[in-house]
Design an enzyme around this catalytic site. Structure first.
Site, short mmCIF file in Angstrom:
data_model
loop_
_atom_site.label_atom_id
_atom_site.label_comp_id
_atom_site.label_asym_id
_atom_site.label_seq_id
_atom_site.Cartn_x
_atom_site.Cartn_y
_atom_site.Cartn_z
N ASP A 93 -4.15 8.35 -7.77
CA ASP A 93 -5.34 8.46 -8.63
C ASP A 93 -5.97 9.85 -8.57
OD1 ASP A 93 -4.83 5.78 -8.88
OD2 ASP A 93 -6.57 5.11 -7.73
N GLY A 132 -4.81 4.43 -12.40
CA GLY A 132 -5.74 5.49 -11.99
C GLY A 132 -7.08 4.93 -11.58
N ARG A 133 -7.18 3.62 -11.64
CA ARG A 133 -8.40 2.92 -11.25
C ARG A 133 -9.63 3.50 -11.97
NH1 ARG A 133 -8.94 1.20 -5.11
NH2 ARG A 133 -7.73 -0.62 -5.60
N GLU A 167 -6.35 2.40 -17.41
CA GLU A 167 -6.50 0.95 -17.27
C GLU A 167 -7.96 0.51 -17.22
OE1 GLU A 167 -4.91 -0.29 -13.47
OE2 GLU A 167 -5.77 1.44 -12.44
N GLN A 188 4.97 3.94 -12.34
CA GLN A 188 4.51 5.31 -12.12
C GLN A 188 4.22 5.58 -10.64
OE1 GLN A 188 0.33 5.69 -14.06
NE2 GLN A 188 0.98 3.59 -14.24
O1 F6P Z 1 -5.23 3.09 -6.11
C1 F6P Z 1 -3.94 3.28 -6.55
C2 F6P Z 1 -3.59 2.31 -7.65
O2 F6P Z 1 -2.27 2.60 -8.05
C3 F6P Z 1 -4.54 2.29 -8.85
O3 F6P Z 1 -4.24 3.29 -9.77
C4 F6P Z 1 -4.31 0.89 -9.37
O4 F6P Z 1 -5.44 0.41 -10.06
C5 F6P Z 1 -4.10 0.09 -8.13
O5 F6P Z 1 -3.59 0.97 -7.16
C6 F6P Z 1 -3.14 -1.07 -8.28
O6 F6P Z 1 -3.13 -1.77 -7.10
P1 F6P Z 1 -2.05 -2.84 -6.66
O7 F6P Z 1 -0.80 -2.10 -6.29
O8 F6P Z 1 -2.67 -3.51 -5.50
O9 F6P Z 1 -1.81 -3.73 -7.85
#
Ligand code: F6P
Length: 344
Positions: A129, A172-173, A223, A277
Site C-alpha cells: 500500500d 491499497g486499502r 478498492e 498484485q
Molecule cells: O494491506 C495490504 C493489503 O494488500 C491491502 O491493500 C488490502 O486491502 C488487504 O491487504 C487485503 O487483505 P487480505 O490479504 O487479508 O485479504
C-alpha cells in the site's frame, strides 16, 4: 554463545519480504548473531512457533514472492494473556532482539512492545500500500503497481477492440498510491482514490470526451474509493483484529462500471486484480530495497538502536523511531493535485 535474533513477518504479505529476511540474516550472522524465524506473524511469538534461519536457508529466497516465514493478521494486544505469552516466548527462546517486518499494524504492535514492555525490538517497513510514514517507499509497492499496470494495459487492449469503457479495481486499502501510480503509468483516463470522494460529474465528462476521441476509456479505482450517491454503511462491515474494515468483495470497480454505463450508455466492464498484485517475483527495486532495509535492521540491533525502524530517506537507509512510522497513515496528499489535474 551467540546472541539470538528472531525475525517475524506480519500483516498482508508482499514481494520484498524474502529479500529483507535474507539481508537481515546475512548481516546478523556477519555481526556474530544467530537467527531464528517466528512463523505466521505475531501468532508465532504468542505460540512459540519457530523455524530455522541461516545463510544457507536464505541464500536463494531473494527472487521469491511472499514470505518464507508465513504471516497472519494476529494482534496480540487484543488479549492480555497473549501479550503475556509473547513475553514468555521471548524469554524462553532466550532472544536478544526481535526484528518485526510489517506495515502499520505489525509495527504498531512492535512499538507497543518496545514502549510498554521494553523489548529489544527493531522494525522493517513493508506494504504494497506504500502508506507507512517516515520512509519514502516500502518494498512491495513497486512490484504490485507493476503488476497492476500490466493488467491495466491488457484491459485497454480488449476495451479498445470492443469499444468499451474498462474499469480496473486495485488494492491499497485506505491509501490511493497503488491506484494513482497505476493510472498514471498506464495512461488511464480517470483515477478514483479513497482520499477524494469521486467527482462523478468530472468523471463522466472525462469519459465522454475520451470516448468521443478514441472509442474506449480506462478508469482505475482503488478498492476503497467512494461514490457520493451510494453511502457505504461501513459500520456494518467485518473488521480484522486491528479494527480495519475488510474490503474484499466490496465491488467498487463493479459499482463504478455500473454507474458509468447507466450515465453514459457506453458498454462498460470491470475487472479486479486482487491478490494477484501481491504475489510473484519482486522487481529489482523491491529486491534492492528489501535487502537494504533488512541489513539495516541487523545493524540497528548490533548498535543497540531498539525502538527504531530502517527507512528509505532519499537514497539512504537510516534508522527512524518506530513511533514516527506508525503515528499516522501516509495517504495521497494535496501535493499530488497539480499532477492529477494535468493527467486526468
Ligand atoms: O494491506 C495490504 C493489503 O494488500 C491491502 O491493500 C488490502 O486491502 C488487504 O491487504 C487485503 O487483505 P487480505 O490479504 O487479508 O485479504
Amino acid at each position: 554463545m551467540a546472541k539470538k535474533i528472531a525475525i517475524l513477518t506480519g500483516g498482508g504479505d508482499c514481494p520484498g519480504l524474502n529479500p529483507a529476511i535474507k539481508g537481515c540474516v546475512w548481516a546478523a550472522e556477519k555481526f556474530g548473531f544467530e537467527c531464528v524465524g517466528l512463523t505466521d506473524g505475531w501468532k508465532g511469538l504468542v505460540e512459540g512457533l519457530t523455524t530455522p534461519l541461516n545463510r544457507e536457508i536464505t541464500e536463494y529466497i531473494i527472487m521469491k514472492g511472499g514470505t518464507m516465514l508465513g504471516t497472519s493478521r494476529t494482534n496480540p494486544f487484543k488479549k492480555e494473556e497473549n501479550v503475556k505469552k509473547c513475553l514468555e516466548t521471548f524469554k524462553k527462546l532466550d532472544l536478544h532482539a526481535l526484528v518485526a517486518m510489517g506495515g502499520e499494524d505489525t509495527l504498531g504492535v512492535a512499538t507497543k512492545f518496545y514502549r510498554e514492555h521494553k523489548l529489544n525490538v527493531v522494525g522493517v517497513p513493508k506494504t504494497m500500500d506504500n502508506d507507512l510514514d517516515a520512509t519514502d517507499y516500502t518494498f512491495g509497492f513497486d512490484t504490485s503497481v507493476t503488476k497492476a499496470m500490466e493488467a491495466a494495459e491488457s484491459l485497454m487492449d480488449t476495451g479498445r477492440s470492443h469499444r468499451r469503457v474498462m474499469v480496473l479495481e486495485v488494492m491499497g486499502r485506505h491509501a490511493g498510491w497503488v491506484a494513482l501510480f497505476t493510472a498514471i503509468a498506464s495512461a488511464a483516463d480517470f483515477v478514483c482514490i479513497p482520499e477524494k470522494t469521486i467527482d462523478t460529474g468530472a468523471m463522466l465528462k472525462k469519459i465522454k470526451e475520451s470516448y468521443a476521441k478514441k472509442k474506449f476509456a480506462l478508469v482505475v479505482t482503488s478498492e476503497a474509493s467512494e461514490l457520493p450517491a451510494v453511502g457505504e454503511g461501513e459500520q456494518k462491515r467485518e473488521l480484522d483484529q486491528f479494527g480495519h474494515v475488510i474490503l474484499k468483495d466490496r465491488g467498487m470497480g463493479e459499482r463504478i462500471a455500473a454507474f458509468i454505463e447507466k450515465n453514459t450508455g457506453f458498454e462498460t466492464r470491470s475487472a479486479v486484480i486482487g491478490h494477484m498484485q501481491r504475489g510473484g517475483a519482486p522487481t529489482l527495486f523491491d529486491r534492492m530495497l528489501g535487502v537494504r532495509v533488512g541489513v539495516k535492521a541487523a545493524e540497528l540491533v548490533r548498535d543497540g538502536q531498539f525502538g527504531q525502524m530502517s527507512a528509505l530517506v532519499g537514497n539512504e537507509i537510516i534508522g527512524v523511531p518506530l513511533e514516527k512510522a506508525t503515528g499516522r497513515l501516509k495517504t495521497v496528499s494535496k501535493d499530488w493535485d497539480g499532477l492529477m489535474e494535468v493527467l486526468f
